[in-house]
Write a protein that holds these residues in place. Structure first.
Motif, PDB file in Angstrom:
ATOM      1  N   LEU A 123      -4.226 -12.610  -3.712  1.00  0.00           N
ATOM      2  CA  LEU A 123      -5.437 -12.160  -4.387  1.00  0.00           C
ATOM      3  C   LEU A 123      -6.344 -11.412  -3.418  1.00  0.00           C
ATOM      4  O   LEU A 123      -6.833 -11.968  -2.437  1.00  0.00           O
ATOM      5  CB  LEU A 123      -6.169 -13.358  -4.984  1.00  0.00           C
ATOM      6  CG  LEU A 123      -5.331 -14.220  -5.949  1.00  0.00           C
ATOM      7  CD1 LEU A 123      -6.152 -15.383  -6.476  1.00  0.00           C
ATOM      8  CD2 LEU A 123      -4.781 -13.373  -7.090  1.00  0.00           C
ATOM      9  N   ALA A 124      -6.547 -10.120  -3.705  1.00  0.00           N
ATOM     10  CA  ALA A 124      -7.445  -9.265  -2.937  1.00  0.00           C
ATOM     11  C   ALA A 124      -8.501  -8.705  -3.879  1.00  0.00           C
ATOM     12  O   ALA A 124      -8.501  -9.005  -5.082  1.00  0.00           O
ATOM     13  CB  ALA A 124      -6.649  -8.136  -2.267  1.00  0.00           C
ATOM     14  N   ALA A 125      -9.387  -7.885  -3.341  1.00  0.00           N
ATOM     15  CA  ALA A 125     -10.477  -7.354  -4.161  1.00  0.00           C
ATOM     16  C   ALA A 125      -9.961  -6.560  -5.353  1.00  0.00           C
ATOM     17  O   ALA A 125     -10.561  -6.560  -6.428  1.00  0.00           O
ATOM     18  CB  ALA A 125     -11.387  -6.481  -3.295  1.00  0.00           C
ATOM     19  N   GLU A 126      -8.808  -5.881  -5.177  1.00  0.00           N
ATOM     20  CA  GLU A 126      -8.284  -5.044  -6.253  1.00  0.00           C
ATOM     21  C   GLU A 126      -7.370  -5.785  -7.212  1.00  0.00           C
ATOM     22  O   GLU A 126      -6.859  -5.211  -8.179  1.00  0.00           O
ATOM     23  CB  GLU A 126      -7.524  -3.841  -5.667  1.00  0.00           C
ATOM     24  CG  GLU A 126      -6.242  -4.187  -4.932  1.00  0.00           C
ATOM     25  CD  GLU A 126      -6.452  -4.444  -3.450  1.00  0.00           C
ATOM     26  OE1 GLU A 126      -5.516  -4.152  -2.680  1.00  0.00           O
ATOM     27  OE2 GLU A 126      -7.535  -4.926  -3.077  1.00  0.00           O
ATOM     28  N   GLY A 127      -7.112  -7.075  -6.954  1.00  0.00           N
ATOM     29  CA  GLY A 127      -6.242  -7.835  -7.836  1.00  0.00           C
ATOM     30  C   GLY A 127      -5.115  -8.501  -7.066  1.00  0.00           C
ATOM     31  O   GLY A 127      -5.215  -8.720  -5.852  1.00  0.00           O
ATOM     32  N   ASP A 128      -4.025  -8.814  -7.760  1.00  0.00           N
ATOM     33  CA  ASP A 128      -2.879  -9.483  -7.155  1.00  0.00           C
ATOM     34  C   ASP A 128      -1.995  -8.446  -6.473  1.00  0.00           C
ATOM     35  O   ASP A 128      -1.438  -7.555  -7.127  1.00  0.00           O
ATOM     36  CB  ASP A 128      -2.084 -10.232  -8.227  1.00  0.00           C
ATOM     37  CG  ASP A 128      -1.033 -11.167  -7.637  1.00  0.00           C
ATOM     38  OD1 ASP A 128      -0.765 -11.072  -6.417  1.00  0.00           O
ATOM     39  OD2 ASP A 128      -0.486 -11.989  -8.389  1.00  0.00           O
ATOM     40  N   ILE A 129      -1.842  -8.574  -5.144  1.00  0.00           N
ATOM     41  CA  ILE A 129      -1.067  -7.603  -4.362  1.00  0.00           C
ATOM     42  C   ILE A 129       0.233  -8.205  -3.850  1.00  0.00           C
ATOM     43  O   ILE A 129       0.882  -7.627  -2.976  1.00  0.00           O
ATOM     44  CB  ILE A 129      -1.895  -7.074  -3.178  1.00  0.00           C
ATOM     45  CG1 ILE A 129      -2.271  -8.229  -2.242  1.00  0.00           C
ATOM     46  CG2 ILE A 129      -3.134  -6.335  -3.661  1.00  0.00           C
ATOM     47  CD1 ILE A 129      -2.854  -7.783  -0.921  1.00  0.00           C
ATOM     48  N   ALA A 130       0.636  -9.367  -4.385  1.00  0.00           N
ATOM     49  CA  ALA A 130       1.812 -10.058  -3.856  1.00  0.00           C
ATOM     50  C   ALA A 130       3.051  -9.179  -3.890  1.00  0.00           C
ATOM     51  O   ALA A 130       3.894  -9.250  -2.987  1.00  0.00           O
ATOM     52  CB  ALA A 130       2.055 -11.349  -4.638  1.00  0.00           C
ATOM     53  N   GLU A 131       3.188  -8.342  -4.911  1.00  0.00           N
ATOM     54  CA  GLU A 131       4.381  -7.504  -5.030  1.00  0.00           C
ATOM     55  C   GLU A 131       4.532  -6.578  -3.832  1.00  0.00           C
ATOM     56  O   GLU A 131       5.650  -6.275  -3.399  1.00  0.00           O
ATOM     57  CB  GLU A 131       4.308  -6.683  -6.323  1.00  0.00           C
ATOM     58  CG  GLU A 131       5.546  -5.844  -6.615  1.00  0.00           C
ATOM     59  CD  GLU A 131       6.803  -6.691  -6.793  1.00  0.00           C
ATOM     60  OE1 GLU A 131       7.894  -6.196  -6.454  1.00  0.00           O
ATOM     61  OE2 GLU A 131       6.683  -7.843  -7.257  1.00  0.00           O
ATOM     62  N   LEU A 132       3.423  -6.119  -3.249  1.00  0.00           N
ATOM     63  CA  LEU A 132       3.484  -5.242  -2.081  1.00  0.00           C
ATOM     64  C   LEU A 132       3.853  -5.983  -0.808  1.00  0.00           C
ATOM     65  O   LEU A 132       4.293  -5.362   0.166  1.00  0.00           O
ATOM     66  CB  LEU A 132       2.138  -4.538  -1.887  1.00  0.00           C
ATOM     67  CG  LEU A 132       1.722  -3.516  -2.944  1.00  0.00           C
ATOM     68  CD1 LEU A 132       0.309  -3.018  -2.650  1.00  0.00           C
ATOM     69  CD2 LEU A 132       2.701  -2.350  -3.000  1.00  0.00           C
ATOM     70  N   LEU A 133       3.671  -7.305  -0.795  1.00  0.00           N
ATOM     71  CA  LEU A 133       3.833  -8.085   0.431  1.00  0.00           C
ATOM     72  C   LEU A 133       5.134  -8.876   0.480  1.00  0.00           C
ATOM     73  O   LEU A 133       5.410  -9.530   1.479  1.00  0.00           O
ATOM     74  CB  LEU A 133       2.661  -9.058   0.591  1.00  0.00           C
ATOM     75  CG  LEU A 133       1.252  -8.455   0.583  1.00  0.00           C
ATOM     76  CD1 LEU A 133       0.217  -9.561   0.751  1.00  0.00           C
ATOM     77  CD2 LEU A 133       1.088  -7.397   1.659  1.00  0.00           C
ATOM     78  N   ARG A 134       5.956  -8.816  -0.549  1.00  0.00           N
ATOM     79  CA  ARG A 134       7.109  -9.720  -0.651  1.00  0.00           C
ATOM     80  C   ARG A 134       8.319  -9.283   0.139  1.00  0.00           C
ATOM     81  O   ARG A 134       9.257 -10.067   0.300  1.00  0.00           O
ATOM     82  CB  ARG A 134       7.490  -9.893  -2.121  1.00  0.00           C
ATOM     83  CG  ARG A 134       6.515 -10.777  -2.887  1.00  0.00           C
ATOM     84  CD  ARG A 134       6.938 -11.026  -4.312  1.00  0.00           C
ATOM     85  NE  ARG A 134       5.972 -11.903  -4.986  1.00  0.00           N
ATOM     86  CZ  ARG A 134       5.534 -11.709  -6.211  1.00  0.00           C
ATOM     87  NH1 ARG A 134       5.975 -10.679  -6.918  1.00  0.00           N
ATOM     88  NH2 ARG A 134       4.661 -12.548  -6.741  1.00  0.00           N
ATOM     89  N   ALA A 135       8.357  -8.047   0.635  1.00  0.00           N
ATOM     90  CA  ALA A 135       9.544  -7.592   1.369  1.00  0.00           C
ATOM     91  C   ALA A 135       9.129  -6.562   2.410  1.00  0.00           C
ATOM     92  O   ALA A 135       8.154  -5.810   2.215  1.00  0.00           O
ATOM     93  CB  ALA A 135      10.564  -6.980   0.405  1.00  0.00           C
TER      94      ALA A 135
END
Length: 304
Positions: free
Chosen positions: A22-34
């Protein structure tokens, strides 16, 4: 096997991607998973370049045992902007001023000539049990060029279902974050090069230099050297690490050689926090196009 940031190496049994980020712009987990070079970036604050932001990571089923946090990241061009701005204020005095700072002069002042001091690394935080957060370490490395992997061992027995990253807005590009299940320490086998090829031909002098700890191989722009290593005998999967040190070589541009503004340069030393506020509008004016200009630049190698 991953480098632990303290000069050692740790075996890694498994890697767990975050379920949410969770960042200011929303859920960024997809960018961080690989580690796929799809980076999460943000824009700098308009009023203070030192303004921090947070990213809250959630791991629904963190592994048990000894854990570490893996972060693959690089810096943005914010520190590059600040460094060049410092040079422009020093003008033709830049060389002598840098030499004084390098020798520990000016009281070892914290300055924007080393922007990472004020902008900070990536803080890794865990819940403190009282509704707040405690910092358990930092990761990161200066430089906007190469993505690098950092491993931070977490405190034994900690609850890693929630991890917070605290970092300067617009200063970091995050590619991959994961929880690592850590094994024991591993000893590195140091391998000297057995051969070197320059332009396709054997270069024994380069091998001699790299085998001698007292000598340094100097390269010029455009130089390419291929190094050959002989791996130890026997079967097994090898993790390869390069240990190197670099020096930043910069030529002075004509527009930097005007009259220096030493009063403004002095303010960088005496009030770095205030300088980051004063420089915010200037950086925001060039921030949108900096990446394109930087990566589109080329050097020209003279030939004779």
């Amino acid at each position: 096997v991953l480098a632990d940031g303290a000069g050692g190496f740790r075996a890694v049994g498994s890697l767990t991607a975050p379920d949410a980020g969770l960042a200011a712009e929303g859920d960024i987990a997809e960018l961080l998973r690989a580690p796929d070079a799809r980076e999460r970036t943000s824009l700098a604050d308009s009023f203070d370049l030192a303004t921090r932001e947070v990213i809250d990571l959630r791991f629904a089923a963190p592994p048990t045992g000894d854990l570490g946090l893996v972060v693959r990241s690089r810096q943005s061009l914010m520190s590059t902007f600040l460094f060049y701005h410092s040079l422009s204020l020093l003008g033709a005095e830049a060389g002598s001023c840098l030499a004084v700072l390098e020798r520990g002069g000016l009281g070892g002042a914290r300055s924007l000539l080393n922007p990472s001091v004020e902008l900070g690394l990536i803080e890794v935080q865990l819940p403190d049990g009282a509704g707040g957060w405690r910092t358990v370490g930092e990761v990161g490395e200066p430089g906007p060029l190469a993505l690098n992997v950092h491993l931070l061992p977490l405190p034994p027995g900690c609850d890693a279902s929630r991890v917070r990253l605290r970092l300067t807005r617009g200063h970091w590009r995050l590619d991959w974050v994961a929880l690592a299940s850590l094994g024991g320490a591993r000893e590195a086998v140091r391998l000297p090069p057995s051969a070197a090829l320059r332009d396709g031909f054997d270069d024994p002098e380069t091998v001699d230099i790299l085998r001698d700890p007292a000598r340094v191989l100097a390269a010029l722009p455009g130089d390419e050297v291929s190094l050959v290593y002989e791996l130890p005998p026997g079967e097994g999967d090898w993790e390869l690490f390069l240990e190197a040190r670099g020096w930043y070589l910069e030529w002075m541009r004509q527009e930097w050689l005007g009259a220096p503004d030493l009063a403004a340069a002095s303010r960088l030393l005496s009030d770095p926090a205030g300088s980051l506020r004063r420089l915010a509008p200037a950086y925001k004016a060039v921030e949108p196009g900096m990446e394109e200009i930087f990566w589109g630049s080329r050097y020209v190698r003279a030939t004779r």
